[in-house]
Enzyme design. Structure first.
Site, PDB file in Angstrom:
ATOM      1  N   LYS A  35       0.689  -1.140  -0.068  1.00  0.00           N
ATOM      2  CA  LYS A  35      -0.114   0.048  -0.014  1.00  0.00           C
ATOM      3  C   LYS A  35       0.802   1.350   0.014  1.00  0.00           C
ATOM      4  O   LYS A  35       0.470   2.231  -0.308  1.00  0.00           O
ATOM      5  CB  LYS A  35      -1.040  -0.161   1.318  1.00  0.00           C
ATOM      6  CG  LYS A  35      -0.141  -0.006   2.629  1.00  0.00           C
ATOM      7  CD  LYS A  35      -1.299   0.024   3.641  1.00  0.00           C
ATOM      8  CE  LYS A  35      -0.755  -0.121   4.929  1.00  0.00           C
ATOM      9  NZ  LYS A  35      -1.365   0.316   6.133  1.00  0.00           N
ATOM     10  N   GLY A 182      12.304   5.411  26.280  1.00  0.00           N
ATOM     11  CA  GLY A 182      12.475   4.150  26.165  1.00  0.00           C
ATOM     12  C   GLY A 182      13.999   4.064  25.666  1.00  0.00           C
ATOM     13  O   GLY A 182      14.420   4.605  24.392  1.00  0.00           O
ATOM     14  N   HIS A 447      46.502  -9.106  10.477  1.00  0.00           N
ATOM     15  CA  HIS A 447      47.093  -8.114  11.614  1.00  0.00           C
ATOM     16  C   HIS A 447      47.272  -6.596  10.675  1.00  0.00           C
ATOM     17  O   HIS A 447      47.715  -7.041   9.663  1.00  0.00           O
ATOM     18  CB  HIS A 447      48.305  -8.474  12.225  1.00  0.00           C
ATOM     19  CG  HIS A 447      48.931  -7.736  13.083  1.00  0.00           C
ATOM     20  ND1 HIS A 447      48.578  -7.335  14.350  1.00  0.00           N
ATOM     21  CD2 HIS A 447      49.901  -7.026  12.933  1.00  0.00           C
ATOM     22  CE1 HIS A 447      49.259  -6.335  14.963  1.00  0.00           C
ATOM     23  NE2 HIS A 447      50.201  -6.241  14.052  1.00  0.00           N
TER      24      HIS A 447
HETATM   25  P1  FAD Z   1       8.009  -4.203   7.216  1.00  0.00           P
HETATM   26  O1  FAD Z   1       9.186  -3.679   6.840  1.00  0.00           O
HETATM   27  O2  FAD Z   1       7.022  -3.425   8.241  1.00  0.00           O
HETATM   28  O3  FAD Z   1       7.086  -4.010   5.667  1.00  0.00           O
HETATM   29  C1  FAD Z   1       5.749  -4.516   5.829  1.00  0.00           C
HETATM   30  C2  FAD Z   1       5.155  -3.736   4.953  1.00  0.00           C
HETATM   31  O4  FAD Z   1       3.673  -4.116   4.638  1.00  0.00           O
HETATM   32  C3  FAD Z   1       4.864  -2.149   4.719  1.00  0.00           C
HETATM   33  O5  FAD Z   1       5.560  -1.576   3.702  1.00  0.00           O
HETATM   34  C4  FAD Z   1       3.364  -1.986   4.905  1.00  0.00           C
HETATM   35  O6  FAD Z   1       3.206  -0.787   4.223  1.00  0.00           O
HETATM   36  C5  FAD Z   1       2.959  -3.007   4.184  1.00  0.00           C
HETATM   37  N1  FAD Z   1       1.681  -3.488   4.746  1.00  0.00           N
HETATM   38  C6  FAD Z   1       1.080  -3.790   5.927  1.00  0.00           C
HETATM   39  N2  FAD Z   1      -0.244  -3.850   5.694  1.00  0.00           N
HETATM   40  C7  FAD Z   1      -0.591  -4.272   4.389  1.00  0.00           C
HETATM   41  C8  FAD Z   1      -1.829  -4.482   3.764  1.00  0.00           C
HETATM   42  N3  FAD Z   1      -2.958  -4.831   4.393  1.00  0.00           N
HETATM   43  N4  FAD Z   1      -1.968  -4.163   2.400  1.00  0.00           N
HETATM   44  C9  FAD Z   1      -0.714  -4.123   1.761  1.00  0.00           C
HETATM   45  N5  FAD Z   1       0.362  -3.437   2.325  1.00  0.00           N
HETATM   46  C10 FAD Z   1       0.654  -3.600   3.623  1.00  0.00           C
HETATM   47  N6  FAD Z   1      15.957  -3.764  11.712  1.00  0.00           N
HETATM   48  C11 FAD Z   1      17.397  -4.249  11.339  1.00  0.00           C
HETATM   49  O7  FAD Z   1      17.629  -5.297  10.994  1.00  0.00           O
HETATM   50  N7  FAD Z   1      18.588  -3.370  11.351  1.00  0.00           N
HETATM   51  C12 FAD Z   1      18.341  -1.947  11.606  1.00  0.00           C
HETATM   52  O8  FAD Z   1      19.298  -1.349  11.550  1.00  0.00           O
HETATM   53  C13 FAD Z   1      16.933  -1.553  11.802  1.00  0.00           C
HETATM   54  N8  FAD Z   1      16.753  -0.210  12.094  1.00  0.00           N
HETATM   55  C14 FAD Z   1      15.451   0.150  12.218  1.00  0.00           C
HETATM   56  C15 FAD Z   1      15.382   1.438  12.481  1.00  0.00           C
HETATM   57  C16 FAD Z   1      13.998   2.073  12.790  1.00  0.00           C
HETATM   58  C17 FAD Z   1      13.868   3.455  12.944  1.00  0.00           C
HETATM   59  C18 FAD Z   1      12.951   0.986  12.808  1.00  0.00           C
HETATM   60  C19 FAD Z   1      11.617   1.619  12.855  1.00  0.00           C
HETATM   61  C20 FAD Z   1      13.186  -0.289  12.374  1.00  0.00           C
HETATM   62  C21 FAD Z   1      14.365  -0.756  12.230  1.00  0.00           C
HETATM   63  N9  FAD Z   1      14.491  -2.176  12.170  1.00  0.00           N
HETATM   64  C22 FAD Z   1      15.916  -2.466  11.918  1.00  0.00           C
HETATM   65  C23 FAD Z   1      13.471  -2.979  11.861  1.00  0.00           C
HETATM   66  C24 FAD Z   1      13.244  -3.449  10.828  1.00  0.00           C
HETATM   67  O9  FAD Z   1      12.808  -2.179   9.961  1.00  0.00           O
HETATM   68  C25 FAD Z   1      11.930  -4.496  10.715  1.00  0.00           C
HETATM   69  O10 FAD Z   1      12.545  -5.730  11.343  1.00  0.00           O
HETATM   70  C26 FAD Z   1      11.531  -5.038   9.366  1.00  0.00           C
HETATM   71  O11 FAD Z   1      11.415  -3.812   8.342  1.00  0.00           O
HETATM   72  C27 FAD Z   1      10.324  -5.926   9.303  1.00  0.00           C
HETATM   73  O12 FAD Z   1      10.321  -6.272   7.800  1.00  0.00           O
HETATM   74  P2  FAD Z   1       8.824  -6.806   7.618  1.00  0.00           P
HETATM   75  O13 FAD Z   1       9.047  -7.359   6.041  1.00  0.00           O
HETATM   76  O14 FAD Z   1       8.442  -7.992   8.604  1.00  0.00           O
HETATM   77  O15 FAD Z   1       7.920  -5.707   7.542  1.00  0.00           O
HETATM   78  P1  NAD Z   2      13.146  -1.761  22.005  1.00  0.00           P
HETATM   79  O1  NAD Z   2      12.658  -2.802  22.441  1.00  0.00           O
HETATM   80  O2  NAD Z   2      14.493  -1.932  21.301  1.00  0.00           O
HETATM   81  O3  NAD Z   2      13.307  -0.876  23.128  1.00  0.00           O
HETATM   82  C1  NAD Z   2      12.277  -0.372  24.009  1.00  0.00           C
HETATM   83  C2  NAD Z   2      12.955   0.300  25.438  1.00  0.00           C
HETATM   84  O4  NAD Z   2      11.729   0.999  25.939  1.00  0.00           O
HETATM   85  C3  NAD Z   2      13.223  -0.879  26.167  1.00  0.00           C
HETATM   86  O5  NAD Z   2      14.602  -0.708  26.980  1.00  0.00           O
HETATM   87  C4  NAD Z   2      12.026  -1.104  27.259  1.00  0.00           C
HETATM   88  O6  NAD Z   2      12.476  -1.417  28.649  1.00  0.00           O
HETATM   89  C5  NAD Z   2      11.748   0.547  27.440  1.00  0.00           C
HETATM   90  N1  NAD Z   2      10.337   0.815  27.746  1.00  0.00           N
HETATM   91  C6  NAD Z   2       9.204   0.017  27.569  1.00  0.00           C
HETATM   92  N2  NAD Z   2       8.066   0.772  28.233  1.00  0.00           N
HETATM   93  C7  NAD Z   2       8.624   1.753  28.968  1.00  0.00           C
HETATM   94  C8  NAD Z   2       8.121   2.763  29.720  1.00  0.00           C
HETATM   95  N3  NAD Z   2       6.910   2.910  29.978  1.00  0.00           N
HETATM   96  N4  NAD Z   2       9.107   3.899  30.144  1.00  0.00           N
HETATM   97  C9  NAD Z   2      10.244   4.053  29.631  1.00  0.00           C
HETATM   98  N5  NAD Z   2      10.913   2.743  29.025  1.00  0.00           N
HETATM   99  C10 NAD Z   2       9.964   1.829  28.520  1.00  0.00           C
HETATM  100  O7  NAD Z   2      12.250  -0.989  20.998  1.00  0.00           O
HETATM  101  P2  NAD Z   2      12.417   0.131  19.938  1.00  0.00           P
HETATM  102  O8  NAD Z   2      13.601   0.788  20.461  1.00  0.00           O
HETATM  103  O9  NAD Z   2      11.161   0.988  19.968  1.00  0.00           O
HETATM  104  O10 NAD Z   2      12.571  -0.449  18.666  1.00  0.00           O
HETATM  105  C11 NAD Z   2      11.539  -1.285  18.035  1.00  0.00           C
HETATM  106  C12 NAD Z   2      11.885  -2.478  17.266  1.00  0.00           C
HETATM  107  O11 NAD Z   2      12.655  -2.210  16.308  1.00  0.00           O
HETATM  108  C13 NAD Z   2      13.029  -3.379  18.099  1.00  0.00           C
HETATM  109  O12 NAD Z   2      12.375  -4.600  18.169  1.00  0.00           O
HETATM  110  C14 NAD Z   2      14.385  -3.509  17.170  1.00  0.00           C
HETATM  111  O13 NAD Z   2      14.748  -4.640  17.022  1.00  0.00           O
HETATM  112  C15 NAD Z   2      14.047  -2.852  15.985  1.00  0.00           C
HETATM  113  N6  NAD Z   2      14.938  -1.838  15.554  1.00  0.00           N
HETATM  114  C16 NAD Z   2      16.189  -2.544  15.280  1.00  0.00           C
HETATM  115  C17 NAD Z   2      17.244  -1.651  15.001  1.00  0.00           C
HETATM  116  C18 NAD Z   2      18.756  -2.204  14.747  1.00  0.00           C
HETATM  117  O14 NAD Z   2      18.791  -3.561  14.479  1.00  0.00           O
HETATM  118  N7  NAD Z   2      19.858  -1.577  14.839  1.00  0.00           N
HETATM  119  C19 NAD Z   2      16.925  -0.454  15.093  1.00  0.00           C
HETATM  120  C20 NAD Z   2      16.022   0.139  15.293  1.00  0.00           C
HETATM  121  C21 NAD Z   2      14.928  -0.525  15.741  1.00  0.00           C
END
Ligand code: FAD
Ligand code: NAD
Length: 469
Positions: A35, A182, A447
């Site tokens: 979408k 968080g 190294h």
């Molecule tokens: P998504 O990437 O969420 O994709 C799902 C897609 O489905 C979306 O494009 C959505 O629009 C679409 N969709 C949903 N419902 C519908 C529907 N009914 N019809 C049509 N389309 C639909 N992970 C890492 O490993 N490394 C990182 O550095 C990292 N950094 C992150 C930083 C941030 C700020 C965030 C928020 C997340 C990060 N993550 C990272 C987590 C990572 O983005 C997710 O784990 C990953 O994108 C999950 O992949 P997915 O395919 O399951 O879902």
């Molecule tokens: P997270 O689970 O990493 O961290 C959430 C934090 O919020 C935890 O430390 C938790 O204890 C704290 N928390 C929960 N309730 C709270 C409260 N009421 N008050 C204060 N603290 C509270 O979640 P996120 O940072 O939102 O990231 C979401 C997901 O996106 C994660 O599962 C992560 O795997 C994924 N992500 C991954 C990467 C990466 O791989 N580098 C980067 C960004 C996001």
């Protein structure tokens, strides 16, 4: 019965688009419903990629402002153009999402533009942005709809003062004071970006340490380093209320165990307390797909749901919400749909926090081994004793190797250091091959490189005899 497609994937994130491509490579007729206006999901559009682009840009800036250049006798000054920085990040996102569109064309995957929902297990309705609907039938359907940001009760994300990671990637200017709720991955990565660019950043974490699911040694070291960098960190603290004002907000916090409240005035609040599966409007209840107690789609090892012909992967199912985990599940699930044997080893999924230094882990933490009653040996090696880190004046952090006390098999590797995210791949591969600490210790490492610290930590775990400490 003849179907329109062998597989219809709903969601084109790293899980869905990879599954679609792999299934097409197996010769299946595949469509992917998405979408969003671009492919790549959360990861490419508003997650991994844009956050890493801004982390990189802000690191460059801090090379100058943080005094690292001066250490080397290089005098420089820096000025930020936030607009130009965001535009360059957007360019990287556009190139990568466009790349997925090209891969779809190359592999003959049909992009059905719109929102998908199940009418029946093998019948999916797609509603376009203009409201027009169409229906397709599918021998197999794959739920890859990902996740959405979670908030706290009584706190509304308005996208302006109280923001999610999505808005934190496009702020028009550097906030004076950013309060991060968080202290997990998003809070620390995006908090680092804006702190480096000049914001005061206060992180409020409910648990008694940052990144509470990581090995405690890493959490402690990371907290120490981030504090040294100027981040304010309040652990064991809960947010009682966020009062949004005309300009900015007041965040009311109190000790997690109860006690006197304190008010923090700020201009922006970043909500980063986790994400939850996004399954809204998919019609799963109608077709009988089972969910677990946390609202995630229940699947078996093969990624089949409780409804035959319907599969699920990525953030929508249990396990860490990571792009590479979603991708590997996409490949394995497509293999299973094609009648092959696709599996993912969920015990060896690396995770990285892209702060500086980076933090990376794979396998069990020391706390998990203790709780499970596993007898283990630990070997630790600091980057302070690694010649390359020393030469680069980049000595923060350490490597920790955990190995089975009896068999020496590596059970976990935990690294904090500037190249931790790159180094963890070697540890994951070693664990996937069932390596012992001795295997890593006896592998010749080039190294001078940072990975020599992993070799020395493995020596320390194997027989307690690292060379350089
Ligand atoms: P998504 O990437 O969420 O994709 C799902 C897609 O489905 C979306 O494009 C959505 O629009 C679409 N969709 C949903 N419902 C519908 C529907 N009914 N019809 C049509 N389309 C639909 N992970 C890492 O490993 N490394 C990182 O550095 C990292 N950094 C992150 C930083 C941030 C700020 C965030 C928020 C997340 C990060 N993550 C990272 C987590 C990572 O983005 C997710 O784990 C990953 O994108 C999950 O992949 P997915 O395919 O399951 O879902
Ligand atoms: P997270 O689970 O990493 O961290 C959430 C934090 O919020 C935890 O430390 C938790 O204890 C704290 N928390 C929960 N309730 C709270 C409260 N009421 N008050 C204060 N603290 C509270 O979640 P996120 O940072 O939102 O990231 C979401 C997901 O996106 C994660 O599962 C992560 O795997 C994924 N992500 C991954 C990467 C990466 O791989 N580098 C980067 C960004 C996001």
């Amino acid at each position: 019965m003849a179907y329109d497609f062998d597989l219809v994937v709903i969601g084109a994130g790293p899980g869905g688009y990879v599954a679609a491509i792999r299934a097409a490579q197996h010769g299946l007729k595949v469509a992917c419903v998405e979408k969003r206006g671009t492919l790549g999901g959360t990861c490419l559009n508003v997650g991994c990629i844009p956050s890493k682009a801004l982390l990189h840009a802000s690191e460059l800036y801090e090379e100058v402002t943080g005094g690292h250049m001066k250490t080397w006798g290089i005098e420089a000054s820096a000025r930020i153009d936030v607009g130009a920085m965001i535009a360059e990040k957007d360019k990287a996102v556009k190139e990568l999402t466009g790349g997925i569109e090209m891969l779809f064309k190359k592999n003959k995957v049909t992009w059905l533009k719109g929102t998908g929902r199940f009418l029946e297990p093998h019948k999916i309705e797609v509603t376009g942005a203009d409201g027009a609907t169409s229906t397709v039938t599918a021998r197999n359907a794959l739920i890859a709809t990902g996740s959405e940001v979670a908030s706290l009760p009584g706190i509304k994300i308005d996208g302006k003062v109280v923001i999610s990671s999505t808005e934190a990637l496009t702020l028009p200017k550097v906030p004076e004071h950013l309060v991060v709720i968080g202290g997990g991955v998003i809070g620390l990565e995006l908090g680092s970006v804006w702190r480096r660019l000049g914001a005061k950043v206060t992180v409020v974490e409910y648990m008694d340490r940052l990144t509470p699911t990581m090995d405690a040694d890493l959490s402690k070291e990371l907290e120490k380093i981030l504090k040294r960098q100027g981040m304010e960190i309040m652990t064991a603290t809960k947010v009682a209320e966020v009062k949004v004002k005309k300009a900015g907000a007041t965040v009311v916090v109190e000790p997690a165990k109860g006690g006197a409240a304190q008010e923090i005035a700020c201009d922006v609040v970043l909500m980063s307390v986790g994400r939850r599966p996004y399954l809204d409007g998919l019609g799963l209840e109608k077709i009988g797909v089972g969910l677990d107690e946390r609202g995630r789609v229940r699947v078996g090892h093969d990624f089949a749901t409780t409804v035959p012909g319907v599969w699920a992967i990525g953030d929508a199912i249990p396990g860490p919400m990571l792009a590479h985990k979603a991708e590997d599940e996409g490949v394995a699930c497509a293999d299973n749909i094609a009648g092959l044997n696709g599996i993912v080893n969920h015990d060896v999924i690396p995770s990285v926090i892209y702060t500086m230094p980076e933090v990376a882990s794979v396998g069990k933490t020391e706390e998990e081994l203790k709780a499970a009653g596993v007898a283990y040996k630990a070997g630790k090696f600091p980057f302070l004793a690694n010649s390359r880190a020393k030469a680069n004046r980049d000595t923060a952090g350490f490597v920790k190797v955990l190995a089975d006390a009896k068999t020496d098999r590596v059970l976990g590797v935990h690294i904090i250091g500037s190249l931790a995210g790159t180094m963890i791949a070697q540890a994951a591969q070693a664990m996937e091959f069932g390596a012992s600490a001795e295997d890593i210790a006896l592998t010749c490492h080039a190294h001078p490189t940072h990975p020599e610290a992993l070799k020395e930590a493995a020596m320390a775990a194997y027989n307690g005899k690292p060379i350089h400490i």
